[in-house]
Design an enzyme around this catalytic site. Structure first.
Site, PDB file in Angstrom:
ATOM      1  N   LYS A  17      41.426  29.205  38.139  1.00  0.00           N
ATOM      2  CA  LYS A  17      40.124  29.621  37.604  1.00  0.00           C
ATOM      3  C   LYS A  17      39.157  29.991  38.735  1.00  0.00           C
ATOM      4  CE  LYS A  17      39.497  25.670  35.439  1.00  0.00           C
ATOM      5  NZ  LYS A  17      40.747  24.968  35.819  1.00  0.00           N
ATOM      6  N   ARG A  92      34.562  22.120  28.378  1.00  0.00           N
ATOM      7  CA  ARG A  92      35.747  21.336  28.627  1.00  0.00           C
ATOM      8  C   ARG A  92      36.026  20.333  27.527  1.00  0.00           C
ATOM      9  NH1 ARG A  92      36.390  21.661  34.204  1.00  0.00           N
ATOM     10  NH2 ARG A  92      37.763  20.323  35.249  1.00  0.00           N
ATOM     11  N   ARG A 128      46.111  22.802  48.028  1.00  0.00           N
ATOM     12  CA  ARG A 128      44.844  23.551  48.048  1.00  0.00           C
ATOM     13  C   ARG A 128      44.011  23.209  49.284  1.00  0.00           C
ATOM     14  NH1 ARG A 128      41.342  23.781  42.864  1.00  0.00           N
ATOM     15  NH2 ARG A 128      41.951  21.598  42.777  1.00  0.00           N
ATOM     16  N   ARG A 161      40.439  18.591  48.642  1.00  0.00           N
ATOM     17  CA  ARG A 161      39.587  17.948  47.660  1.00  0.00           C
ATOM     18  C   ARG A 161      40.126  16.554  47.398  1.00  0.00           C
ATOM     19  NH1 ARG A 161      38.346  21.823  42.617  1.00  0.00           N
ATOM     20  NH2 ARG A 161      38.942  19.981  41.402  1.00  0.00           N
ATOM     21  N   ARG A 172      44.189  14.220  35.663  1.00  0.00           N
ATOM     22  CA  ARG A 172      43.383  15.374  35.229  1.00  0.00           C
ATOM     23  C   ARG A 172      44.146  16.204  34.203  1.00  0.00           C
ATOM     24  NH1 ARG A 172      42.398  17.783  40.883  1.00  0.00           N
ATOM     25  NH2 ARG A 172      41.620  19.621  39.779  1.00  0.00           N
TER      26      ARG A 172
HETATM   27  P1  AP5 Z   1      42.082  27.204  42.003  1.00  0.00           P
HETATM   28  O1  AP5 Z   1      41.656  28.620  41.830  1.00  0.00           O
HETATM   29  O2  AP5 Z   1      41.270  26.336  42.896  1.00  0.00           O
HETATM   30  O3  AP5 Z   1      42.287  26.523  40.553  1.00  0.00           O
HETATM   31  P2  AP5 Z   1      41.252  25.990  39.474  1.00  0.00           P
HETATM   32  O4  AP5 Z   1      41.750  26.417  38.140  1.00  0.00           O
HETATM   33  O5  AP5 Z   1      39.859  26.375  39.843  1.00  0.00           O
HETATM   34  O6  AP5 Z   1      41.497  24.446  39.621  1.00  0.00           O
HETATM   35  P3  AP5 Z   1      40.488  23.228  39.698  1.00  0.00           P
HETATM   36  O7  AP5 Z   1      41.266  22.068  40.231  1.00  0.00           O
HETATM   37  O8  AP5 Z   1      39.238  23.607  40.406  1.00  0.00           O
HETATM   38  O9  AP5 Z   1      40.185  22.996  38.202  1.00  0.00           O
HETATM   39  P4  AP5 Z   1      39.607  21.787  37.565  1.00  0.00           P
HETATM   40  O10 AP5 Z   1      39.256  22.377  36.252  1.00  0.00           O
HETATM   41  O11 AP5 Z   1      40.464  20.598  37.495  1.00  0.00           O
HETATM   42  O12 AP5 Z   1      38.417  21.330  38.557  1.00  0.00           O
HETATM   43  P5  AP5 Z   1      36.842  21.462  38.491  1.00  0.00           P
HETATM   44  O13 AP5 Z   1      36.343  21.690  39.848  1.00  0.00           O
HETATM   45  O14 AP5 Z   1      36.458  22.393  37.419  1.00  0.00           O
HETATM   46  O15 AP5 Z   1      43.611  27.233  42.490  1.00  0.00           O
HETATM   47  C1  AP5 Z   1      44.295  26.026  42.815  1.00  0.00           C
HETATM   48  C2  AP5 Z   1      45.230  26.259  44.009  1.00  0.00           C
HETATM   49  O16 AP5 Z   1      46.250  27.165  43.618  1.00  0.00           O
HETATM   50  C3  AP5 Z   1      44.530  26.906  45.226  1.00  0.00           C
HETATM   51  O17 AP5 Z   1      45.054  26.372  46.410  1.00  0.00           O
HETATM   52  C4  AP5 Z   1      44.876  28.386  45.114  1.00  0.00           C
HETATM   53  O18 AP5 Z   1      44.948  29.015  46.384  1.00  0.00           O
HETATM   54  C5  AP5 Z   1      46.248  28.349  44.432  1.00  0.00           C
HETATM   55  N1  AP5 Z   1      46.460  29.500  43.535  1.00  0.00           N
HETATM   56  C6  AP5 Z   1      45.529  30.076  42.718  1.00  0.00           C
HETATM   57  N2  AP5 Z   1      46.080  31.107  42.029  1.00  0.00           N
HETATM   58  C7  AP5 Z   1      47.394  31.152  42.423  1.00  0.00           C
HETATM   59  C8  AP5 Z   1      48.493  31.987  42.056  1.00  0.00           C
HETATM   60  N3  AP5 Z   1      48.368  32.986  41.153  1.00  0.00           N
HETATM   61  N4  AP5 Z   1      49.700  31.744  42.643  1.00  0.00           N
HETATM   62  C9  AP5 Z   1      49.825  30.741  43.554  1.00  0.00           C
HETATM   63  N5  AP5 Z   1      48.824  29.934  43.947  1.00  0.00           N
HETATM   64  C10 AP5 Z   1      47.611  30.124  43.373  1.00  0.00           C
HETATM   65  O19 AP5 Z   1      36.425  20.010  38.023  1.00  0.00           O
HETATM   66  C11 AP5 Z   1      36.560  18.902  38.876  1.00  0.00           C
HETATM   67  C12 AP5 Z   1      36.028  17.653  38.193  1.00  0.00           C
HETATM   68  O20 AP5 Z   1      34.620  17.809  37.908  1.00  0.00           O
HETATM   69  C13 AP5 Z   1      36.650  17.325  36.831  1.00  0.00           C
HETATM   70  O21 AP5 Z   1      37.855  16.592  36.967  1.00  0.00           O
HETATM   71  C14 AP5 Z   1      35.537  16.543  36.159  1.00  0.00           C
HETATM   72  O22 AP5 Z   1      35.488  15.219  36.647  1.00  0.00           O
HETATM   73  C15 AP5 Z   1      34.278  17.265  36.654  1.00  0.00           C
HETATM   74  N6  AP5 Z   1      33.884  18.359  35.742  1.00  0.00           N
HETATM   75  C16 AP5 Z   1      33.773  19.692  36.055  1.00  0.00           C
HETATM   76  N7  AP5 Z   1      33.394  20.406  34.996  1.00  0.00           N
HETATM   77  C17 AP5 Z   1      33.249  19.518  33.963  1.00  0.00           C
HETATM   78  C18 AP5 Z   1      32.896  19.658  32.598  1.00  0.00           C
HETATM   79  N8  AP5 Z   1      32.581  20.853  32.052  1.00  0.00           N
HETATM   80  N9  AP5 Z   1      32.871  18.531  31.842  1.00  0.00           N
HETATM   81  C19 AP5 Z   1      33.149  17.316  32.348  1.00  0.00           C
HETATM   82  N10 AP5 Z   1      33.506  17.131  33.636  1.00  0.00           N
HETATM   83  C20 AP5 Z   1      33.552  18.212  34.433  1.00  0.00           C
HETATM   84 MG    MG Z   2      38.139  25.313  40.425  1.00  0.00          MG
END
Ligand code: AP5
Ligand code: MG
Ligand code: ZN
Length: 217
Positions: A17, A92, A128, A161, A172
């Protein structure tokens, strides 16, 4: 209907994402709003909100809806979101999706689901690398930095991270299936869902996302 566009990126942790949101934000001319990034920013500045979110994030749980909603609606009220915005990691939970829905007043809305099998997720998170200076996302194996520990984009320092430890990623993923996956049906019922295969190269995923956005927003 207004001309304002709201693009929602859905998908499991590590689906790509954030990686795709950076490109889409530029391609569509919409600000990238990531609730995860907003919480991490608050945490790095030790704000009250950051400290309240910390324990939930580090254990792989969701931050309570009230905290998320207040922060998100505050962010999307800023002038740069007047023409619309790109949501990454929000909504979410069903209550979050309902709260967003109640706020929208005829915006052109689409929910793009990045589909990636669970078996790929732990490896994506474990490798990552994030830039401390510019937020650029790289991967040890899939987009390795030219120089170890150094961001390809700005020369800043790359770091891991805290919630990318395999045990936390597995938690997660459980949380995703329990609390976030129901949003797929929520947006499908509204006719707003588009599915994109997230297990292709980042360029191929981006091309598919653009194709699915045609005529949608
Ligand atoms: P990346 O692009 O970083 O993936 P992502 O989908 O953004 O993954 P996240 O881990 O950020 O998602 P998340 O939803 O768990 O975390 P968030 O920060 O929102 O890609 C991942 C890796 O893969 C990278 O190394 C990249 O290079 C590689 N990659 C990407 N595309 C690729 C491809 N096509 N092929 C190969 N490799 C690839 O949330 C974190 C925490 O915050 C949550 O756990 C929660 O505690 C809190 N939080 C955030 N939002 C909310 C909400 N709305 N409600 C409640 N809690 C929340
Ligand atoms: Mg992300
Ligand atoms: Zn950088």
């Amino acid at each position: 209907m207004t001309d304002r566009r709201v693009v929602i990126l859905l998908g499991p942790p590590g689906a790509g994402k954030g990686t795709q949101a950076v490109r889409l934000s530029e391609g569509l001319g919409l600000p990238h709003v990531s609730t995860g990034d907003l919480f991490r920013e608050n945490l790095s500045k030790s704000t009250e909100l950051g400290l309240r979110a910390k324990g939930f994030m580090e254990s792989g749980k969701l931050v309570p809806d009230e905290l998320v909603l207040e922060m998100l609606f505050d962010r999307v009220s800023k002038p740069d979101c007047a023409e619309g915005y790109l949501l990454d990691g929000f909504p979410r939970t069903i209550p979050q999706a309902e709260a967003l829905d109640a706020r929208l007043v005829g915006e052109k809305t689409v929910a793009l689901l990045l589909e990636v099998d669970d078996s790929l997720i732990v490896g994506r998170a474990a490798g990552r690398l994030l830039c401390k200076s510019c937020g650029n996302i790289q991967h040890l194996e899939f987009s390795p930095p030219a120089k170890e520990g150094v961001c390809d984009q700005c020369g800043g320092e790359l770091h891991r991270r805290k919630d990318d430890e395999p045990d936390v990623v597995r938690e997660r993923l459980v949380v995703y299936h329990e609390q976030t996956a129901p949003l797929v049906g929520f947006y499908e019922n509204k006719g707003l869902l588009r599915r994109v295969k997230g297990d292709q190269s980042p360029d191929a995923v981006y091309a598919d996302l653009l194709k699915n956005l045609e005529g949608a927003v």
